[in-house]
Design a protein around this motif. Sequence first.
Motif, PDB file in Angstrom:
ATOM      1  N   HIS A  32     -37.801  50.414 -62.152  1.00 25.63           N
ATOM      2  CA  HIS A  32     -38.420  51.603 -61.542  1.00 25.63           C
ATOM      3  C   HIS A  32     -39.428  52.257 -62.478  1.00 25.63           C
ATOM      4  CE1 HIS A  32     -36.463  52.292 -57.604  1.00 25.63           C
ATOM      5  NE2 HIS A  32     -35.685  51.339 -58.073  1.00 25.63           N
ATOM      6  N   ASN A 111     -31.551  55.442 -55.775  1.00 26.79           N
ATOM      7  CA  ASN A 111     -32.203  54.126 -55.756  1.00 26.79           C
ATOM      8  C   ASN A 111     -31.284  52.945 -55.495  1.00 26.79           C
ATOM      9  OD1 ASN A 111     -35.055  54.865 -56.553  1.00 26.79           O
ATOM     10  ND2 ASN A 111     -33.867  55.844 -58.186  1.00 26.79           N
ATOM     11  N   SER A 224     -29.580  46.399 -55.281  1.00 29.22           N
ATOM     12  CA  SER A 224     -30.841  47.113 -55.518  1.00 29.22           C
ATOM     13  C   SER A 224     -31.735  46.349 -56.480  1.00 29.22           C
ATOM     14  CB  SER A 224     -30.580  48.493 -56.100  1.00 29.22           C
ATOM     15  OG  SER A 224     -29.899  49.225 -55.169  1.00 29.22           O
ATOM     16  N   SER A 228     -35.417  45.075 -55.611  1.00 29.51           N
ATOM     17  CA  SER A 228     -36.560  45.614 -56.352  1.00 29.51           C
ATOM     18  C   SER A 228     -37.325  44.525 -57.110  1.00 29.51           C
ATOM     19  CB  SER A 228     -36.093  46.659 -57.372  1.00 29.51           C
ATOM     20  OG  SER A 228     -35.225  47.581 -56.791  1.00 29.51           O
TER      21      SER A 228
END
Length: 568
Positions: A32, A111, A224, A228
């Motif tokens: 991120h 997230n 996640s 991602s």
Amino acid sequence: MTIDMAAERLECDALIVGSGAGALCAALTACHAGLDVLVLEKEPWFGGASARSGGGLWIPGNKLGAAAGIADSREEMMTYFRHEAGPLFDEARVTAFLDNGPRMLDFVTANSPVRFVLLQGVSDYHPHHPGGKSEGRAIMAASLSAKLLGREIKRLRRPMKVSTFMGMQIGIEDFRYFYTAGRNLKSFLHVTRMVLRSMIERIVHGQPMRLASGNALVGGLAASCFGSGVRIMTSAPVRALRTTGDAVTGAVAEIDGRMVDIMARKGVLLATGGFPHDSERRARLFPSGARNPEVWSLMPYGNSGDGLRMGEAVGAHVEEAMRCAVALSPMSRVDTDEGEMRSFPVFSTRGNPGKLAVKRNGRRFVDEASSYHDFSVGLLAASQGEPDAIAYVISDHRSIRRYGLGFAHPYPMPLGPHLRSGYVIRGETIGELAEKAGIDAEALTQTVETFNANARTGIDPDFGRGSNAYDRWAGDPAHKPNPCLGPLEQGPYYAVRVFAGAVGTFAGLMTNANAQVLRRDGSVIPGLYAAGNDLASITGGDYIGGGCTIGPAMTFGYIAGKHMGGQP
Ligand SMILES: Cc1cc2nc3c(=O)[nH]c(=O)nc-3n(C[C@H](O)[C@H](O)[C@H](O)COP(=O)(O)OP(=O)(O)OC[C@H]3O[C@@H](n4cnc5c(N)ncnc54)[C@H](O)[C@@H]3O)c2cc1C
């Protein structure tokens, strides 16, 4: 990410070594922050011990505790740490943990599908010490659907078989239903619903689809990461760090049987799970009664000290002078139908009314309701000079059927198989039980008499059982006057043998508040970070609250991910 396997070379920004909760939290944070992230895992499954765990996190100052109206202050948190860590208190790292723990939870919640719930009524492990709290700091990952992981579910390390029920994963939030199903209709219906749903899922999907505890935590983080663009490679052990000048700039890993050179532009994080299976370091640092065979460790065999060794090879300092180098728990031996032997941690059920623990000499040695670590420290202290630290948890009939004992679960689960396998020893009288178990019969009879007389008054003058919030949580609130103290008076009587075993290690690489690895002189090794049990515990080598390994593991993973991404 540039991948050129033909040339046996790989490039990324952040290389994460290991795939436990701290590692995956670091990977997600770095991703991120805009970095290209590669996770390498030695074993065929990702998740490590974190996936086997209870999924509990100790995060003082978390919003769930505050929302439940539980008051806590920075001063109290610091006081607790200062008291527990003693001379090993590291203000800079503790401050970083307390500042970033709640931020990490916000980040993960925003997230990933991981959701946290407050562990109601769960206190610090020393709530009676300065700054200790009787509730609010311990939280856990809520259960999730395995569908989130799609086909990747096959690569998630599953929980230990002994901690599942008919293949179904059980979270801490389910325990109270399972333990009271035999005497409470609501609990019985809850368990029946869970079992039926799991049977239907087995038919439709080929397996139960509920991820609980550590599987929910790791599964949610991994989902996640995959979503991602983080790549998680399994069966890919990192063998050495690569340096340029004094900085770590990558690593060499064994992938598909070939040595691959990996360049990591922003840094390498070591999160290989400490040294529970590093025989050399274990022989040196584990307390003597807990060095016994590897089977008494619940940590995966891949956690063999690689991170510490690779760090040392580039000049890192391993802080070994901890109060205790290892996180301990009493273990019991379960012989399965398949002829295998497994360890079952006796985390709870020791401190219920109608139970006590003794050594072979028939004498009590500790507050049986204290934390699994403290119980084991007491066991080791009482076993000085003996090759193994062994004790027996003794129960009367009512207590074993009402609360269970270790792997022997309460009514309506049958006791017969445990008697036949020898896991539980039975005697019609205390004397007969002592004889069968090899305990001094005269001393045990005397111990039980004294214990019973005290238990009826609700006071344990010898070890203070039930005198603090942690003990009382482990007891039965319906039992009066002391929820964890009751006489053993209804035969037959039972015993389960327990040993001191490991659920993690505390000694590890010395780091600063940014999770950067340090040399002995305190200087930073540029490009090298550590998280999880590879990092010297900020508790100074003590188990101070439920989740005090995974809470800091994820927080320092988060800090490292931010730092690599240029967002310290
Ligand atoms: C039954 C049980 C319940 C527990 N419950 C809790 C709890 O609720 N809360 C809590 O805080 N703690 C709990 N613990 C302790 C906790 O699980 C561990 O302390 C924690 O998970 C360690 O995290 P880690 O990231 O350091 O290691 P791990 O999660 O074990 O991850 C390390 C990974 O690194 C991999 N690895 C090793 N060497 C290499 C290499 N050379 N290259 C690549 N990969 C490598 C390993 O294979 C492993 O998968 C529990 C432990 C057990 C056994």
